[in-house]
Enzyme design. Structure first.
Site, short mmCIF file in Angstrom:
data_model
loop_
_atom_site.label_atom_id
_atom_site.label_comp_id
_atom_site.label_asym_id
_atom_site.label_seq_id
_atom_site.Cartn_x
_atom_site.Cartn_y
_atom_site.Cartn_z
N CYS A 1 0.88 -1.17 0.00
CA CYS A 1 0.00 0.00 0.00
C CYS A 1 0.91 1.21 0.00
O CYS A 1 1.52 1.53 1.02
CB CYS A 1 -0.92 0.01 1.21
SG CYS A 1 -2.01 1.47 1.23
N CYS B 1 -0.56 4.59 2.21
CA CYS B 1 -0.64 4.50 3.68
C CYS B 1 -0.24 3.09 4.08
O CYS B 1 0.88 2.67 3.85
CB CYS B 1 -2.02 4.91 4.19
SG CYS B 1 -3.38 4.08 3.33
N SER B 2 -1.16 2.34 4.67
CA SER B 2 -0.84 0.95 5.02
C SER B 2 -2.11 0.11 5.01
O SER B 2 -2.34 -0.69 5.90
CB SER B 2 -0.16 0.88 6.39
OG SER B 2 -0.97 1.51 7.37
N CYS B 3 -2.96 0.32 4.00
CA CYS B 3 -4.19 -0.47 3.88
C CYS B 3 -3.83 -1.95 3.80
O CYS B 3 -2.94 -2.35 3.05
CB CYS B 3 -4.97 -0.04 2.64
SG CYS B 3 -5.70 1.61 2.80
#
Length: 203
Positions: free
Chosen positions: A111, A114-116
């Protein structure tokens, strides 16, 4: 992978601890409840959930086809009776896309913004998944990054990188290990790792 040199006061872990301490101090949450939730996602929900999904796909061609067509509905339907996915923890995922590894294709999930991450299936994301180094290099130089992480792929294996978002999350369906035909779902699930479902490892 290069190190992330942010000041340690910027660490997400430290910020999370500070927020938790403040909420506990104000009586809004109980520390034991937070610990129980974290333990649930680390031990009960994932990556054990994802491992069961993978093992089911290895043993049931019909489920495998449904999983690759539309991940989350297939998962909910297959595990409804067992209670394993009967809660609302997957409601944050608008769509889960499952990409299958083959002899000639290797899939990697990242991702970049962000950090999905499909935490309802894979549990809590590892710290390195959220690091700027991984998020940028997975797209720019995935083969080299994988090599540094211990996965050396043959030049004839194509690397495909899938960038998650708030609307779409990705999960890798790894190849079944050799000499495991005939094993049951629970036995096969023991072979599956979180990293193989992200795509930084082959089984």
């Amino acid at each position: 992978m290069t190190a992330d040199h942010r000041h340690e006061s910027d660490s997400p872990a430290l910020r999370t601890e500070a927020i938790e301490a403040l909420l506990v101090e104000k009586g809004l949450v109980r520390s034991a409840a937070v610990d129980a939730l974290v333990e649930r996602y680390e031990q009960d929900i994932g990556p054990l959930r994802g491992a069961r999904v993978v093992a089911e796909a290895w043993t049931d061609p019909a489920f495998r086809a449904r999983l690759l067509q539309d991940g989350m509905p297939a998962i909910r339907a297959a595990f409804r009776d067992s209670g394993g996915f009967g809660d609302n923890t997957d409601s944050h995922v608008a769509r889960l896309v499952v990409k299958e590894n083959t002899d000639t294709v290797h899939n990697l999930v990242v991702c970049t913004l962000c950090s999905c991450y499909p935490w309802a299936v894979l549990g809590l994301p590892p710290a390195w998944y959220k690091s700027p180094a991984y998020r940028s290099r997975a797209v720019r130089e995935p083969r080299r990054l994988l090599g540094e992480l211990g996965l050396d792929l043959s030049p004839d294996v194509e690397v495909r990188v899938w960038d998650a978002s708030a609307e779409v999350r990705y999960m890798v369906l790894p190849q079944q290990p050799e000499d495991t035909d005939g094993l049951g779902v629970e036995e096969l699930a023991a072979f599956v790792t979180r990293d193989s479902m992200i795509g930084v490892e082959r089984l």
